[in-house]
Scaffold this active site. Structure first.
Site, PDB file in Angstrom:
ATOM      1  N   CYS A   8       0.842  -1.197   0.000  1.00 31.38           N
ATOM      2  CA  CYS A   8       0.000   0.000   0.000  1.00 31.38           C
ATOM      3  C   CYS A   8       0.880   1.251   0.000  1.00 31.38           C
ATOM      4  O   CYS A   8       2.088   1.176   0.152  1.00 31.38           O
ATOM      5  CB  CYS A   8      -0.878   0.006   1.237  1.00 31.38           C
ATOM      6  SG  CYS A   8      -1.961  -1.428   1.321  1.00 31.38           S
ATOM      7  N   GLY A  35      -0.973   0.671  -4.945  1.00 33.87           N
ATOM      8  CA  GLY A  35      -2.272   0.075  -4.635  1.00 33.87           C
ATOM      9  C   GLY A  35      -3.353   0.727  -5.462  1.00 33.87           C
ATOM     10  O   GLY A  35      -3.458   1.950  -5.489  1.00 33.87           O
ATOM     11  N   ASN A 109       0.771   0.830   5.859  1.00 37.33           N
ATOM     12  CA  ASN A 109       1.427   0.066   4.800  1.00 37.33           C
ATOM     13  C   ASN A 109       2.251  -1.025   5.468  1.00 37.33           C
ATOM     14  O   ASN A 109       3.136  -0.721   6.264  1.00 37.33           O
ATOM     15  CB  ASN A 109       2.329   0.993   3.970  1.00 37.33           C
ATOM     16  CG  ASN A 109       3.175   0.254   2.939  1.00 37.33           C
ATOM     17  OD1 ASN A 109       4.183   0.771   2.496  1.00 37.33           O
ATOM     18  ND2 ASN A 109       2.779  -0.942   2.550  1.00 37.33           N
ATOM     19  N   GLY A 110       1.976  -2.274   5.144  1.00 42.04           N
ATOM     20  CA  GLY A 110       2.712  -3.395   5.724  1.00 42.04           C
ATOM     21  C   GLY A 110       1.763  -4.451   6.229  1.00 42.04           C
ATOM     22  O   GLY A 110       0.562  -4.417   5.924  1.00 42.04           O
ATOM     23  N   TYR A 262      11.183  -3.923  -7.728  1.00 42.97           N
ATOM     24  CA  TYR A 262       9.937  -3.758  -8.467  1.00 42.97           C
ATOM     25  C   TYR A 262       8.979  -2.717  -7.892  1.00 42.97           C
ATOM     26  O   TYR A 262       8.407  -1.920  -8.622  1.00 42.97           O
ATOM     27  CB  TYR A 262       9.207  -5.106  -8.537  1.00 42.97           C
ATOM     28  CG  TYR A 262       7.789  -5.021  -9.037  1.00 42.97           C
ATOM     29  CD1 TYR A 262       7.504  -4.786 -10.384  1.00 42.97           C
ATOM     30  CD2 TYR A 262       6.712  -5.150  -8.158  1.00 42.97           C
ATOM     31  CE1 TYR A 262       6.199  -4.693 -10.843  1.00 42.97           C
ATOM     32  CE2 TYR A 262       5.396  -5.073  -8.618  1.00 42.97           C
ATOM     33  CZ  TYR A 262       5.151  -4.838  -9.955  1.00 42.97           C
ATOM     34  OH  TYR A 262       3.864  -4.744 -10.404  1.00 42.97           O
TER      35      TYR A 262
END
Ligand code: SF4
Length: 485
Positions: A8, A35, A109-110, A262
């Site tokens: 995210c 996201g 995020n995570g 990436y």
């Protein structure tokens, strides 16, 4: 690489005297690659907090009309990807938790790795993992953090006034796993990174204010300048008195190396290194490690472009394009199942037969996760007249599932989980296949090797994870999702 769903993205801003909703919108737009399933903004003018969130891309969720009620000088925002079964509005973030006459919003995020233990500690918590129970805002572990904070915040409220900071200092040491958080109440914005700093979070300065963002590229778009990364184990509090930095845990940096490979935008900097330059160096390393005679080096667009440029530079083989990418298709996968992903390849990429026909190709890709897309890409190149296809991957075989916020699916979905490179080569139908060695990848980042999580390549998880079999169980239950980034 086009078959893993991203982590995210989070954004936060505190800028007195300015209406910040538009800047938050722009920040989220810059983080869209992290996201694509939902987007949301919480904003306050110092008295009330307004949250607008919905399913869809940032540009689908927000327009002038939906930004209009977001008044104020402090805001946080979130873009999210989720897995099948949890693609619903209630999982969109920021999550808002009212507490007494106050409240706070949180964006995460995570992925936490100790959700089971935490929910045990909380005792009976109706609905926390029940998507049909409206008592809680969503079913993610972000919601669990919200619940932990709400309980501590309530105490802090009674004893210290509205002090989310005190609540955070009590809750953060209890969290394990990956968490880059932005939070806000009516007067403060907070940024937090877990002690390993697995997911990125940066701090910037903007005309009289402060900005927090998952990636430095999101600072550029709002006219902020990069100050520094939020340190692993650091809590940053921003309010009318300025910025405070509080170390709540000893740092042991283990940034996700896949951010370099990436996830992150190429125009982002991580550990002070340009991601684009690092990806080019990965291609150069790959050319040295696995040279091949060929007529043209081409990328799988777009994520393979910098590494292909590096491969061409180092090998002296001309660089060319073999595919045209539809510019309006991002990393979006509306129905993330194997069958649909297959159809999406042709929508995204169309071969250029005039550049391909009769040539021996080196095709460079940043990674292969499930392999479905890669196999189709190779078949399209062969059908377009390539005489040889030598596939080069600028990262090692992706063998282990991620528990820290990247949704790569269960282990059995990973192409390299149980196959040798030779078997993968046969499956893909290539003339040769090589993956970049892990030590070369780490060298190419330009950052110290020990400062990375490499678990998906090495199986060496820096934070204890539930048994991999547990992941299978969770994966099989589409309604329960503890792993959303
Ligand atoms: S397991 Fe892989 S994708 Fe997940 S945090 Fe570690 S390096 Fe990143």
């Amino acid at each position: 690489m086009a078959d893993a769903r991203d982590a995210c993205g989070v954004f936060g801003i505190y800028q007195p005297g300015n209406e910040v909703a538009q800047l938050t919108y722009l920040g989220l737009y810059a983080l869209q690659h992290r996201g694509q399933e939902s987007a949301g903004i919480a904003c306050s003018e110092g008295v009330t907090t307004t949250v607008v969130k919905d399913m869809g891309l940032v540009t689908q969720v927000f327009d002038e009309r939906r930004l209009a009620p977001l008044d104020g000088h402090l805001a946080i925002g979130h873009v999210r990807y989720s897995t099948t079964g949890s693609s619903n509005w209630r999982n969109a973030q920021p999550v808002y938790r009212p507490v007494g006459d106050a409240g706070f919003a949180i964006a995460h995020n995570g992925n936490l790795t100790n959700t089971a233990q935490l929910s045990d500690e909380l005792g009976q918590l109706p609905g926390i993992f029940d998507p049909n129970d409206a008592t809680l805002d969503s079913t993610t572990d972000s919601e669990l953090i919200g619940e932990l904070l709400a309980r501590e915040y309530d105490d802090a409220l009674r004893s210290d006034g509205r002090d989310l900071e005190q609540a955070l200092l009590k809750v953060l040491p209890r969290l394990e796993g990956a968490f880059s958080l932005v939070l806000m109440d009516e007067a403060h914005v907070f940024g937090v990174r877990d002690p390993h700093g697995i997911r990125p979070l940066v701090l910037g300065r903007v005309d009289g204010g402060w900005v927090l963002a998952s990636e430095s590229a999101a600072l550029d778009i709002v006219g902020a300048h990069f100050l520094r990364e939020v340190e692993p184990g650091e809590l940053i509090a921003i309010d009318a008195s300025g910025l405070r930095s509080i170390r709540y845990a000893e740092p042991t940096p283990k940034l996700c190396v896949f951010e370099f490979v990436y996830i992150a935008r190429p125009d982002t900097n991580l550990y002070g290194q340009s991601v684009h330059s690092a990806r080019q160096r990965m291609g150069e390393e790959l050319a040295r490690q696995a040279p091949v005679d060929a007529d043209m080096v081409m990328p799988v667009p777009e994520s393979g472009v910098p590494a292909a440029q590096g491969f061409a530079l180092e090998s002296g083989i001309p660089y060319g394009d073999g595919f045209v990418k539809n510019r309006y298709v991002g990393r979006t996968f509306i129905n993330p199942d194997q069958k649909t992903r297959g159809n999406n390849v042709r929508i995204k990429l169309n071969p250029l037969p005039s550049n391909i026909r009769g040539k021996r190709l080196v095709v460079v890709e940043d990674s292969i996760v499930r392999g479905t897309t890669t196999r189709q890409i190779i078949a399209m190149l062969r059908a377009s007249g390539a005489t040889e296809v030598h596939f080069r991957v600028s990262s090692p075989p992706y063998r282990w599932p991620c528990f820290y916020g990247l949704d790569t699916g269960k282990r059995s979905d990973l192409l390299a989980a149980d196959m040798s490179v030779g078997e993968i080569s046969d499956y893909l139908g290539v003339d040769s296949l090589a993956y970049l060695d892990l030590d070369r990848l780490l060298t190419a980042t330009g950052a110290p090797s020990e400062a990375f999580c490499t678990a998906c390549f090495s199986g060496d998880y820096p934070v204890a994870v539930p048994d991999v079999d547990t992941k299978f169980v969770l994966e099989s239950d589409a309604e329960i999702d503890l792993r959303i980034g």
